[in-house]
Design an enzyme around this catalytic site. Sequence first.
Site, PDB file in Angstrom:
ATOM      1  N   TYR A 146      30.732  31.252  42.627  1.00 28.29           N
ATOM      2  CA  TYR A 146      30.536  32.159  41.493  1.00 28.29           C
ATOM      3  C   TYR A 146      30.389  31.316  40.225  1.00 28.29           C
ATOM      4  O   TYR A 146      31.162  30.391  39.982  1.00 28.29           O
ATOM      5  CB  TYR A 146      31.723  33.118  41.310  1.00 28.29           C
ATOM      6  CG  TYR A 146      31.642  33.708  39.925  1.00 28.29           C
ATOM      7  CD1 TYR A 146      32.479  33.266  38.899  1.00 28.29           C
ATOM      8  CD2 TYR A 146      30.630  34.612  39.595  1.00 28.29           C
ATOM      9  CE1 TYR A 146      32.331  33.734  37.606  1.00 28.29           C
ATOM     10  CE2 TYR A 146      30.482  35.084  38.309  1.00 28.29           C
ATOM     11  CZ  TYR A 146      31.326  34.644  37.327  1.00 28.29           C
ATOM     12  OH  TYR A 146      31.167  35.093  36.048  1.00 28.29           O
ATOM     13  N   HIS A 149      37.173  35.435  40.091  1.00 26.32           N
ATOM     14  CA  HIS A 149      36.102  36.333  40.547  1.00 26.32           C
ATOM     15  C   HIS A 149      36.310  36.793  41.993  1.00 26.32           C
ATOM     16  O   HIS A 149      35.373  36.823  42.793  1.00 26.32           O
ATOM     17  CB  HIS A 149      34.752  35.619  40.411  1.00 26.32           C
ATOM     18  CG  HIS A 149      33.606  36.511  40.085  1.00 26.32           C
ATOM     19  ND1 HIS A 149      32.778  37.041  41.042  1.00 26.32           N
ATOM     20  CD2 HIS A 149      33.152  36.978  38.909  1.00 26.32           C
ATOM     21  CE1 HIS A 149      31.841  37.770  40.483  1.00 26.32           C
ATOM     22  NE2 HIS A 149      32.053  37.761  39.187  1.00 26.32           N
TER      23      HIS A 149
HETATM   24  C1  GCO Z   1      32.163  37.841  33.859  1.00 23.05           C
HETATM   25  C2  GCO Z   1      31.658  38.469  35.108  1.00 23.05           C
HETATM   26  C3  GCO Z   1      30.190  38.361  35.359  1.00 23.05           C
HETATM   27  C4  GCO Z   1      29.804  39.140  36.588  1.00 23.05           C
HETATM   28  C5  GCO Z   1      28.466  39.785  36.384  1.00 23.05           C
HETATM   29  C6  GCO Z   1      28.078  40.634  37.591  1.00 23.05           C
HETATM   30  O1  GCO Z   1      33.356  37.513  33.816  1.00 23.05           O
HETATM   31  O2  GCO Z   1      31.355  37.771  32.907  1.00 23.05           O
HETATM   32  O3  GCO Z   1      32.438  38.066  36.204  1.00 23.05           O
HETATM   33  O4  GCO Z   1      29.756  37.050  35.409  1.00 23.05           O
HETATM   34  O5  GCO Z   1      29.780  38.319  37.722  1.00 23.05           O
HETATM   35  O6  GCO Z   1      28.539  40.570  35.225  1.00 23.05           O
HETATM   36  O7  GCO Z   1      26.816  41.196  37.428  1.00 23.05           O
HETATM   37 MG    MG Z   2      34.458  38.153  35.514  1.00 24.68          MG
END
Ligand code: GCO
Ligand code: MG
Length: 422
Positions: free
Chosen positions: A176, A228
């Site tokens: 992520y 995440h």
């Molecule tokens: C964050 C979020 C995003 C999400 C995304 C999904 O903390 O900004 O985790 O990075 O992954 O908005 O579409």
């Molecule tokens: Mg997030």
Amino acid sequence: MTENPWLPPWHSHDTTVTITDVRTIVTAPAGIPLVVVKVLTSEDGLYGLGCATFCQRPLTVESAVQDYLRPQLIGRDPSDVADIWNAAHLSSYWRSGPVLNNALSGVDMALWDIKGKRAGLPVWQLLGGRARQAVPAYVHARGRDIAEVTEAAQAHIEAGFGHVRVQIAVPGVRTYGYPEVVPPQGTTRRGIVSNGWDPDAYLRLVPRLLEHLRTELGDGVRLLHDIHERLTPTQAIRLAKAVEPFDLYYLEDPVAPDDLGWLPLLRAQTSTPIAIGELFVNRAEYLPVLSDRLADFIRCHVSAVGGITPAWKLALAADLFGILTAWHGPGDVSPVGHAANLALDIAAPNTGIQELYLFPDAVREVFPGSPEVRDGHLWPTDTPGLGVDLDETRAAQFPPPDPLTRDGWTATRRTDGAVQRP
Ligand code: GCO
Ligand code: MG
């Protein structure tokens, strides 16, 4: 034509201003599909804009607005923001999911925008006026390795940001926050899926990253990190304890909404501040987090909880429990949504931090009036309403990308081939 059953008993057919149309614009000026609802009225030139951005299902939200909410709204008085929210929310019977909440948010924010325009006041004034002059914001620093993350974080600090979120790639797997990077020669890969998610490798890497950042950047900058949902709850507890020496501003999404029951264990074992809520879509999810103080920050995606109306109630409820807000604000929130975040942030007593996306010029050209950033803060304006407009001609130049390419990152699998929460 059948009478609209959702008209309220006080509806009068000689209401001065009525809703005459509702349109949904899906545009992707930065390659991220943004969904904006435009509510038009019988007063010449008076319309409102709201963010309904659910970037993985933009066309489903568009249908929810056009096929189901629009018929309920035509002819209604746009000043009935609360009643329209309540009636529309219940009108689907089954409710409180990301699609219907985003559709509702687009209408709700547009009605707040209209209310401000008619009053000649910015939405943050309608919510009670300033509780602060500007809002501290954080931006994303990421890299394929520790050196790259450090360099990215330093650049943001030099640009004036006091808060930086840091994410790092785990070589060889879809991590992520960073595209997949080829692992160094000789990296031993476990499991049968070569690029399968490896939580142990991630768990070992993040404390090393944060230790290096603290050594290089010093204690001044406030660091954030987003797990995440990528760890088991026990692994998340281990990580939260391991990073205590590095004084995080917060550690985000240590568990999935499905695992909120683990939060009391996490809270009992670590002093690392916790942020959660980005994936919340039903207020029943945030109640235990508030009542048992299971997090320090509530992180909702405002359009996924239904817009300004519910988010404002949530902010004030969180304040009763000493919990701060940190509304979700990456690239898959439109500038209209960022303006709604800003209105909530300026007026709420318990604003913590605001996640920020540094809009590319293409986005700012589609959305004139996008919130301005200075000295690491978001600054409100006195422009009536939410203060952001939409250039529909330019918006039409950026159709949404193919979901198969755009959303591939949610197809992460573990080393045994099982799907991984993305
Ligand atoms: C964050 C979020 C995003 C999400 C995304 C999904 O903390 O900004 O985790 O990075 O992954 O908005 O579409
Ligand atoms: Mg997030």
